[in-house]
Design a protein around this motif. Structure first.
Motif, PDB file in Angstrom:
ATOM      1  N   GLU A  31       0.756  -0.980  -0.431  1.00  0.00           N
ATOM      2  CA  GLU A  31      -0.308  -0.141  -0.136  1.00  0.00           C
ATOM      3  C   GLU A  31       0.723   1.002  -0.015  1.00  0.00           C
ATOM      4  O   GLU A  31       0.392   2.295  -0.063  1.00  0.00           O
ATOM      5  CB  GLU A  31      -0.678   0.320   1.203  1.00  0.00           C
ATOM      6  N   ALA A  32       2.030   1.425   0.701  1.00  0.00           N
ATOM      7  CA  ALA A  32       3.027   2.026   0.589  1.00  0.00           C
ATOM      8  C   ALA A  32       3.383   2.680  -0.931  1.00  0.00           C
ATOM      9  O   ALA A  32       3.663   3.699  -1.091  1.00  0.00           O
ATOM     10  CB  ALA A  32       4.029   1.936   0.908  1.00  0.00           C
ATOM     11  N   VAL A  33       3.905   1.772  -1.796  1.00  0.00           N
ATOM     12  CA  VAL A  33       4.320   1.647  -2.825  1.00  0.00           C
ATOM     13  C   VAL A  33       3.939   1.214  -4.182  1.00  0.00           C
ATOM     14  O   VAL A  33       3.997   1.432  -5.309  1.00  0.00           O
ATOM     15  CB  VAL A  33       5.792   0.857  -3.094  1.00  0.00           C
ATOM     16  N   ALA A 106      -7.040   9.960  -7.885  1.00  0.00           N
ATOM     17  CA  ALA A 106      -6.811   9.225  -6.478  1.00  0.00           C
ATOM     18  C   ALA A 106      -6.660   9.293  -5.586  1.00  0.00           C
ATOM     19  O   ALA A 106      -4.961   9.411  -5.189  1.00  0.00           O
ATOM     20  CB  ALA A 106      -6.759   7.828  -6.834  1.00  0.00           C
ATOM     21  N   LYS A 107      -6.909  10.051  -4.567  1.00  0.00           N
ATOM     22  CA  LYS A 107      -5.680  10.287  -2.864  1.00  0.00           C
ATOM     23  C   LYS A 107      -6.407  10.366  -2.050  1.00  0.00           C
ATOM     24  O   LYS A 107      -6.327  10.634  -0.725  1.00  0.00           O
ATOM     25  CB  LYS A 107      -5.891  11.899  -2.715  1.00  0.00           C
ATOM     26  N   ASN A 108      -6.696   8.528  -1.567  1.00  0.00           N
ATOM     27  CA  ASN A 108      -8.123   7.870  -0.561  1.00  0.00           C
ATOM     28  C   ASN A 108      -6.106   6.889  -0.302  1.00  0.00           C
ATOM     29  O   ASN A 108      -7.093   6.158   0.472  1.00  0.00           O
ATOM     30  CB  ASN A 108      -8.542   7.341  -0.908  1.00  0.00           C
ATOM     31  N   SER A 109      -5.104   7.051  -0.658  1.00  0.00           N
ATOM     32  CA  SER A 109      -4.824   5.978   0.317  1.00  0.00           C
ATOM     33  C   SER A 109      -3.344   6.680   0.275  1.00  0.00           C
ATOM     34  O   SER A 109      -2.938   7.209   0.185  1.00  0.00           O
ATOM     35  CB  SER A 109      -4.063   4.713  -1.385  1.00  0.00           C
ATOM     36  N   LYS A 110      -2.352   5.498   1.216  1.00  0.00           N
ATOM     37  CA  LYS A 110      -1.117   5.549   1.556  1.00  0.00           C
ATOM     38  C   LYS A 110      -0.374   5.830   0.706  1.00  0.00           C
ATOM     39  O   LYS A 110       0.423   6.972   0.744  1.00  0.00           O
ATOM     40  CB  LYS A 110      -0.844   4.545   2.437  1.00  0.00           C
ATOM     41  N   PHE A 111      -0.131   4.960  -0.027  1.00  0.00           N
ATOM     42  CA  PHE A 111       0.112   5.339  -1.647  1.00  0.00           C
ATOM     43  C   PHE A 111       0.431   6.637  -1.905  1.00  0.00           C
ATOM     44  O   PHE A 111       1.544   7.676  -2.893  1.00  0.00           O
ATOM     45  CB  PHE A 111      -0.093   4.459  -2.909  1.00  0.00           C
ATOM     46  N   LEU A 114       2.636   9.290   0.251  1.00  0.00           N
ATOM     47  CA  LEU A 114       3.547   9.801  -0.363  1.00  0.00           C
ATOM     48  C   LEU A 114       4.211  10.025  -1.712  1.00  0.00           C
ATOM     49  O   LEU A 114       5.206  10.164  -1.764  1.00  0.00           O
ATOM     50  CB  LEU A 114       4.156   7.612   0.281  1.00  0.00           C
ATOM     51  N   ASP A 115       3.469   9.249  -2.539  1.00  0.00           N
ATOM     52  CA  ASP A 115       3.240  10.476  -3.984  1.00  0.00           C
ATOM     53  C   ASP A 115       3.535  11.271  -3.866  1.00  0.00           C
ATOM     54  O   ASP A 115       4.883  11.776  -4.911  1.00  0.00           O
ATOM     55  CB  ASP A 115       2.715   9.005  -4.361  1.00  0.00           C
TER      56      ASP A 115
END
Length: 137
Positions: A31-33, A106-111, A114-115
């Protein structure tokens, strides 16, 4: 300008080794990458072969900048390849307007967090530094 070429090579080699590591041992925190699919909210997972391919491409990019220091291969087309590499990183920084880059939706994740903080700025910085290296090196 040799120091800039060496720094770019080190970063590219680190990223290549990271991709090789992921292809061998897997990604510990996907989920981070890896971006999440907006509709199904699942992580998009590329295969091990794709991770190896990206690693090989990054090593090829690193060779272009190591070559600037040692001068092993001297062809005028290497400058155009280097400018192309810069544009690859700049395009990656701006993104696909959906999952990656500064203008992603898409701004709803851990990635995505970090991105925005690390991955896209690194790509933009590398692209700009490569263009500076080609302009003044």
């Amino acid at each position: 300008m040799d120091v800039l070429a060496i720094m770019l090579s080190v970063v590219l080699i680190f990223l290549a080794v990271l991709h090789f590591y992921w292809s061998i041992f897997g990604i510990k925190d996907p989920e981070a990458v890896l971006p999440k699919n907006v509709k199904s909210n699942t992580v998009k997972t590329p295969g091990k072969l794709m991770a190896v391919a990206v690693g090989v491409i990054l090593l090829g990019f690193a060779f272009v900048y190591i070559n600037k220091v040692i001068g092993y291969v001297s062809h005028p087309w290497l400058q155009y390849i280097s400018i192309g590499i810069a544009f690859v990183f700049i395009v990656r920084a701006f993104g696909d307007f959906k999952y990656v880059g500064f203008f992603k939706t898409a701004k709803n994740s851990k990635f995505s967090i970090l991105d925005t903080k690390y991955y896209s700025p690194l790509c933009l910085l590398m692209g700009v530094l490569i263009l500076l290296l080609e302009a003044f090196g």
